[in-house]
Write an enzyme that holds these catalytic residues in place. Structure first.
Site, PDB file in Angstrom:
ATOM      1  N   TYR A  18     -12.551  -9.858  -9.897  1.00 38.42           N
ATOM      2  CA  TYR A  18     -13.330  -8.576  -9.710  1.00 38.42           C
ATOM      3  C   TYR A  18     -14.667  -8.846 -10.542  1.00 38.42           C
ATOM      4  CZ  TYR A  18      -8.938  -6.350  -8.403  1.00 38.42           C
ATOM      5  OH  TYR A  18      -7.833  -6.012  -7.864  1.00 38.42           O
TER       6      TYR A  18
ATOM      7  N   CYS B 235       9.830  -8.775  -7.403  1.00 31.89           N
ATOM      8  CA  CYS B 235       9.947  -8.984  -5.937  1.00 31.89           C
ATOM      9  C   CYS B 235       8.537  -8.825  -5.074  1.00 31.89           C
ATOM     10  CB  CYS B 235      10.746  -8.066  -5.295  1.00 31.89           C
ATOM     11  SG  CYS B 235      10.533  -6.409  -5.386  1.00 31.89           S
TER      12      CYS B 235
END
Length: 689
Positions: free
Chosen positions: A209, A387
């Site tokens: 960022y 996941c």
């Protein structure tokens, strides 16, 4: 274990924390256009405070509206009213003994041109037009088309450079005046945080960022005092830090979340950006400039998997980075380090790797992680299985006004929902012990129903057993273990090796029936040769029923199941993956593809895209080009189908008219992912009266 170190107090500046567990900042998407916390956002954070964390660091919080908004529904400290709106959230978090820091953020080149200049308009129209948000999210897909064609304003960045991976926005260089004004915006935002009752701020100088873009020679090509040497590249961050200390007082703590290694070496681009040696030097200079703690992180969007790891990464793999910083500074060091157990957390504290443990995704998966560890109930924790559905769903749902979801915790954004405890011992039969059946059984048992779970296999887990079978996917088994443990604790009777039939269910005479019977792999009959003896499914391979060695194997389908099946077959076979789409793994979250492809390519896997399987004669497949119809012939002596699944609902269809209160969930109703299964389980567990 007592975990004495983990639960000992520690100070960041003059702020004392009751323990060393920090909720890491993660954007979930529960905000609103004006940047004020919603009730759902406050509920979300308060649940983690109830769960025992010592410090909560909020999600990314914008400091100005024109170029600094990263999502439509983002927390903000751009206006004085945002400070007032923060107070209720701070009070509710403080009520549970936790502290609150607000993370100040600007995305820079990783922003979306679609958001440049639109936030003030959205705030105004949301005030004046009823149902404006619904209208906006209906037209956002059209905006995405403009975004894809770069027919949107450029985003503000330190300088023009290569476009960011994942968010390939065109950009413009900020003027020196803009840079100085933005420093003032960060400082003013910190003043509002203090006025809003929070305990400190964190500056987001990580994950690619804006602040990190100033730090990196890869993204900072400026020739003024904010570019060039390390001193100049750090000037933007240090002037923000010192400005906050001047305006808010030296006692108002500032943490800097710092990427200490951009990790380009991990993707074969050594020498690009900056590495750990320069990152450690940055940490030392930040300490000298007045930072109260360093939150050690790594990487950026360009090296995404090295800060937000998929399931293949080993726990604690980047602890060496935190250790290098802690050895170089005297202020506290926070780090996430892919920590997934209290034992790992305690050891890394005892070994002097870090002073505080940051838990991000683990606290999404289980907001009461800390409380369960303290109470000796670690077996009741729902562990994060890495996941990545939280980040994928957050990104996808942001365009629809939705929020992040979690595979193992369907209560995200629904923290205020409390299921009624009115089961009164009534019997419920659940058929199928996959994730849908296990979750639904547990929730119903917690409601007070007497739940019996029938599973015809000798092991619970359903499709998760297959998902855990490929190399590097062992964490998926945690999901099975945790769901079984929590279901048993709730009082579910789990009957393994017990195939339910219409007669057995009639004899059991349940108040309600829930079918979670899963799905079976698709085997299209239209393909000639599909019934030959050397044609298998991904289930055959992943379950271990079929073991191939020394074969030329063609895997049909390059979704995640196809890629995982191919990896299971490598390196003992020569593998070719055939895909109808023009790209490998269409629709699959890019991190999973980036994770699997290097290993598959290393093992010599070949990929054929834009090809449709039309015939197999036992030793050769015939594929048809999806654009021009041309035929290709590829020698293979094993064909493996990874072409999706079809719901296994035969027992449901047989029983639905023979019983009252019959429901169907998970893959048995519609094929999907773990999160779809657990969400459907919650829906039905809530619906049964």
């Amino acid at each position: 274990m007592n975990y004495e170190k983990l639960f000992s107090p520690v100070k960041i500046g003059n702020v004392e924390l009751k323990n060393r567990v920090v909720m890491a900042p993660m954007h979930i998407g529960l905000g609103q256009f004006n940047g004020c916390p919603t009730d759902k956002m406050i509920d979300y954070y308060e649940e983690r405070a109830k769960g025992g964390v010592g410090l909560i660091i909020t999600e990314i919080t914008r400091v100005e509206d024109i170029n600094g908004a990263s999502t439509f529904a983002q927390l903000s400290m751009s206006h004085d009213k945002n400070a007032e709106a923060l107070k209720p959230m701070a009070e509710r978090i403080h009520k549970h003994g936790a502290k609150l820091f607000v993370q100040l953020h600007h995305a820079g080149r990783q922003n979306l041109g679609l958001l440049v200049g639109t936030t003030p308009m959205n705030i105004l129209l949301d005030k004046t037009l009823p149902n404006y948000s619904e209208l906006l999210y209906k037209i956002v897909p059209a905006g995405k088309l403009l975004l894809d064609k770069h027919i949107v304003p450029p985003v503000a960045a330190p300088s023009k450079c290569e476009r960011s991976y994942l968010v390939e926005s065109s950009m413009r260089a900020m003027s020196t005046k803009e840079v100085r004004n933005l420093i003032g915006s960060f400082v003013k935002a910190a003043e509002r945080v203090k006025a809003g009752g929070a305990d400190g701020v964190e500056l987001h100088a990580s994950h690619g960022y804006l602040i990190q873009q100033f730090l990196s020679p890869n993204t900072n090509k400026r020739t003024d005092e904010y570019g060039g040497s390390l001193e100049n590249r750090m000037r933007f961050l240090i002037e923000i830090l010192q400005g906050i200390k001047f305006k808010c007082g030296k006692d108002f703590p500032v943490i800097v979340r710092l990427t200490v290694d951009e990790c380009y070496s991990y993707i074969g681009k050594k020498g690009k950006g900056y590495d750990l040696s320069e990152g450690v030097e940055m940490a030392k200079r930040l300490e000298e400039a007045g930072a109260d703690a360093i939150d050690v992180s790594s990487a950026a969007y360009d090296t995404f998997n090295y800060w937000l790891e998929p399931t293949s990464f080993e726990c604690g793999w980047r602890a060496y980075m935190a250790k290098a910083v802690r050895d170089a500074v005297k202020i506290p060091v926070l780090a996430a380090n892919l920590i997934r157990s209290a034992e790992q957390a305690e050891k890394q504290l005892e070994d002097g790797i870090q002073d505080l443990v940051s838990l991000g995704r683990p606290l999404i998966a289980d907001p009461h992680w800390v409380e369960k560890v303290q109470n000796g109930s670690e077996d009741q924790i729902s562990r994060c299985i890495c996941c990545l559905y939280c980040i994928q769903s957050m990104m996808d749902n942001a365009y629809e006004g939705g929020h992040a979801e979690c595979s193992v915790n369907p209560f995200i954004g629904r923290e205020a929902v409390k299921l009624p405890e009115n089961g009164n011992g009534r019997k419920i039969a659940v058929i199928g012990a996959g994730p849908a059946g296990l979750m639904c059984s547990r929730l119903l048992a917690e409601r007070g129903f007497s739940v019996k779970l029938f599973e015809k296999a000798k092991e619970a887990g359903g499709q998760l057993i297959l998902a855990a079978a490929p190399p590097h996917k062992e964490k998926i088994r945690w999901c099975i273990e945790d769901m079984v443990s929590r279901a048993e604790k709730a009082g579910v009777e789990i009957s393994l090796g017990a195939e339910a039939t219409n007669d057995i269910l009639k004899e059991y005479d349940p108040y309600a029936l829930v079918f979670a019977t899963g799905a079976n792999p698709v085997r299209p009959r239209s393909i000639k040769g599909i019934d030959l003896d050397n044609v298998y499914t991904s289930t055959d391979i992943l379950s271990g029923r079929v073991k191939l060695e020394g074969k030329k194997a063609a895997v049909i389908g390059s979704g995640m199941t196809g890629l995982e099946t191919a990896e299971k077959l490598c390196p003992d076979n020569k593998v070719t993956v055939v895909e109808m789409a023009d790209t490998v793994a269409p629709g699959t979250w890019m991190q999973h593809v980036d994770d699997a492809m290097p290993r598959l390519e290393k093992d010599g896997t070949k990929f054929m895209t834009g090809q449709k399987l039309v015939e197999f004669d036992g030793s050769c497949i015939t594929t048809e080009n999806t654009k021009n119809g041309g035929k290709t012939y590829t020698m293979c002596d094993a064909l493996v189908l990874a072409m999706g699944v079809r719901s296994d609902n035969a027992l449901y269809l047989e029983c639905r008219n023979n019983f009252s209160n019959v429901y169907i969930i998970g893959d048995a109703n519609k094929g999907g992912r773990i999160a779809d299964a657990t969400a459907s389980a919650l829906e039905i567990a809530s619906k049964i009266k």
